[in-house]
Design an enzyme around this catalytic site. Structure first.
Site, short mmCIF file in Angstrom:
data_model
loop_
_atom_site.label_atom_id
_atom_site.label_comp_id
_atom_site.label_asym_id
_atom_site.label_seq_id
_atom_site.Cartn_x
_atom_site.Cartn_y
_atom_site.Cartn_z
N CYS A 114 12.22 -41.54 15.24
CA CYS A 114 14.08 -42.70 15.25
C CYS A 114 14.50 -42.62 13.83
CB CYS A 114 13.63 -44.36 15.07
SG CYS A 114 13.66 -44.36 17.13
N HIS A 254 19.78 -47.95 12.22
CA HIS A 254 19.48 -47.54 13.75
C HIS A 254 19.80 -48.27 14.44
CE1 HIS A 254 16.86 -45.46 16.54
NE2 HIS A 254 16.39 -46.64 15.78
N ASN A 284 18.65 -47.01 22.37
CA ASN A 284 18.39 -46.53 21.17
C ASN A 284 18.12 -45.22 21.95
OD1 ASN A 284 16.55 -45.86 19.47
ND2 ASN A 284 15.12 -47.68 18.90
N1 COA Z 1 12.98 -59.13 30.58
C1 COA Z 1 12.90 -60.60 30.89
N2 COA Z 1 11.40 -60.61 30.26
C2 COA Z 1 10.83 -60.20 28.93
C3 COA Z 1 11.50 -59.03 29.23
C4 COA Z 1 12.30 -58.80 29.88
N3 COA Z 1 13.17 -57.03 29.75
N4 COA Z 1 10.50 -57.90 28.13
C5 COA Z 1 9.77 -59.07 27.60
N5 COA Z 1 9.89 -60.22 28.14
C6 COA Z 1 8.86 -61.61 28.22
C7 COA Z 1 7.81 -61.49 27.68
O1 COA Z 1 7.03 -60.90 28.57
C8 COA Z 1 7.27 -62.33 27.10
O2 COA Z 1 7.07 -63.27 28.14
P1 COA Z 1 5.79 -64.11 28.20
O3 COA Z 1 6.25 -65.53 26.83
O4 COA Z 1 6.00 -65.46 28.99
O5 COA Z 1 4.91 -63.68 27.33
C9 COA Z 1 9.26 -62.64 26.70
O6 COA Z 1 9.69 -62.42 27.46
C10 COA Z 1 9.09 -63.31 25.17
O7 COA Z 1 8.29 -61.88 24.53
P2 COA Z 1 9.00 -61.44 22.65
O8 COA Z 1 7.75 -60.04 23.11
O9 COA Z 1 7.59 -62.43 22.32
O10 COA Z 1 10.40 -60.95 23.08
P3 COA Z 1 11.27 -60.62 21.93
O11 COA Z 1 12.08 -61.98 21.51
O12 COA Z 1 10.08 -60.03 20.64
O13 COA Z 1 12.02 -59.55 22.36
C11 COA Z 1 11.97 -57.58 22.13
C12 COA Z 1 10.99 -58.54 22.71
C13 COA Z 1 10.79 -56.06 22.77
C14 COA Z 1 13.73 -57.12 22.91
C15 COA Z 1 11.75 -57.65 20.47
O14 COA Z 1 10.80 -57.48 20.22
C16 COA Z 1 12.57 -56.11 19.46
O15 COA Z 1 13.64 -55.40 20.23
N6 COA Z 1 11.24 -55.23 18.98
C17 COA Z 1 12.13 -54.13 18.58
C18 COA Z 1 11.68 -53.36 19.31
C19 COA Z 1 12.64 -51.94 18.97
O16 COA Z 1 13.76 -51.83 18.19
N7 COA Z 1 11.68 -50.79 18.39
C20 COA Z 1 12.01 -49.19 18.68
C21 COA Z 1 12.50 -49.09 17.13
S1 COA Z 1 12.42 -47.54 16.61
#
Ligand code: COA
Length: 345
Positions: A114, A254, A284
């Site tokens: 990215c 980004h 993204n």
């Molecule tokens: N739909 C519903 N529930 C989901 C889900 C989805 N698409 N994806 C994950 N969950 C669930 C998880 O399983 C977890 O459940 P649990 O509590 O029962 O274990 C819960 O939601 C919380 O998960 P968590 O990973 O803590 O969520 P979060 O608030 O961190 O959000 C992202 C997840 C991926 C959206 C977030 O971490 C994020 O955006 N991170 C940066 C990723 C990124 O930008 N990557 C590219 C960079 S270039």
């Protein structure tokens, strides 16, 4: 006379026609539109159609950028394609793009995830500052969907396919790349990676069965890194340019997650409307993310001549790349006809 710098004289984009909405994802994995919108801000993303290839998407965006710049393929002196989803493992897409555009110049692919397009912009700037090359095409393109596991709800909601390109030329009126910061923290690499398919773990039935040819991500670690890096890099590149972040006319972050952008805005005490956001439409798009947002910001009339634009990317590596770019007079009021080129989706 000011220092010679690379400034943006052409811009173009290509987004595939196929839309993958949150409602579509609800039918594929256990997720909900409301969860995705609340946690990320993303409503839909584009996926390549049967006729789209990494090269064809890059070429489409590049043709529009060249048209805006008033150039043809044969006029290009260097092509850099930021890409981590190549048509083939070898060679990278830059050589195919060079051939398709009818250019006879050097071309290379920069696989920086990215952060790749901002790394490429900064690299191009070096060649222009030294006087080595004059017309440089910098493309960001990804068919990142090929590396997405559409059974993994934590990653498949985030990403989409797109391409965008700019043409750079030397300026001596103060426009161009004013400052930059490139960074890498390889100790964090395995928070966002594809474990299989490389030399350590070559393609095999086992790799495929374990779904190790797809992106694996530690979302929370990447989130924390992204907020930290987006705010600190914006601060650093602004300072280097003799500005404070609030002096920037527009920020193009980004387009990974609206929550990351909001948290960075809060840290920097900047209003959210200083940040250009189009991730609700595309998710993204990795290396295409910043140039696609830049092109749309120009086409939306958000960019004025002489604007100072802050750009910061972050991603696999984990890496980051920021720059402040001062626009010239060619956008958008001074040249409305050029603005119209490539404006239609
Ligand atoms: N739909 C519903 N529930 C989901 C889900 C989805 N698409 N994806 C994950 N969950 C669930 C998880 O399983 C977890 O459940 P649990 O509590 O029962 O274990 C819960 O939601 C919380 O998960 P968590 O990973 O803590 O969520 P979060 O608030 O961190 O959000 C992202 C997840 C991926 C959206 C977030 O971490 C994020 O955006 N991170 C940066 C990723 C990124 O930008 N990557 C590219 C960079 S270039």
């Amino acid at each position: 006379m000011s220092k010679r710098r690379a400034h943006i004289v052409g811009w173009g984009k290509y987004v595939p026609a196929r839309v993958l909405s949150n409602a579509d994802l609800e039918r594929m994995v256990e997720t909900e539109d409301e969860w995705i919108v609340t946690r990320t801000g993303i409503r839909e993303r584009r996926l390549r159609t049967e006729t789209d290839t990494t090269t064809s998407m890059a070429v489409n965006a590049s043709r529009d950028a060249l048209k805006v710049a008033g150039l043809e393929g044969k006029d290009i002196d260097l092509i850099i394609v930021a890409n981590s989803s190549p048509d083939y493992l070898l060679p990278g897409p830059a050589n195919f793009v060079q051939h398709e555009l009818g250019a006879s110049c050097p071309a290379f692919t920069l696989a920086g995830g990215c952060s790749g397009w901002v790394y490429s912009l900064v690299t191009a700037n070096q060649f222009i500052e030294t006087g080595a090359y004059r017309n440089v095409l910098v493309v960001g393109v990804e068919i990142i969907s090929f590396a997405i596991d559409y059974t993994d709800r934590s990653t498949c909601i985030l990403f989409g396919d797109a391409a965008a390109a700019v043409v750079l030329q030397p300026s001596t009126d103060g426009a161009g790349v004013l400052s930059f910061e490139l960074g890498s923290d390889g100790g964090l690499a395995k928070n966002l990676w594809v474990p299989g398919g490389g030399t350590v773990n070559p393609v095999s039935q086992q790799v495929v069965d374990n779904r190790e040819h797809y992106i694996r991500m530690n979302g929370q670690e990447v989130f924390k890194f992204a907020v930290r890096q987006l705010s600190s890099s914006l601060h650093n590149v602004s300072t280097q340019a003799g500005l404070s972040p609030s002096d920037l006319d527009l920020i193009i972050p980004h387009q990974a997650n609206l929550r990351i952008i909001e948290a960075a805005a809060e840290r920097l005490r900047l209003p959210l409307d200083k940040f250009y956001v189009n991730l609700h439409k595309y998710g993204n798009t990795s290396a295409a993310s910043i140039p696609l947002a830049l092109v749309e910001a120009i086409q939306d009339g958000r960019v004025k001549p002489h604007d100072r634009i802050g750009m910061v990317a972050f991603g696999s590596g984990l890496s980051w790349a920021g720059a402040v770019v001062k626009m010239g007079v060619n956008v958008p009021v001074a040249n409305p006809e050029a603005l119209a080129v490539g404006a239609a989706d």
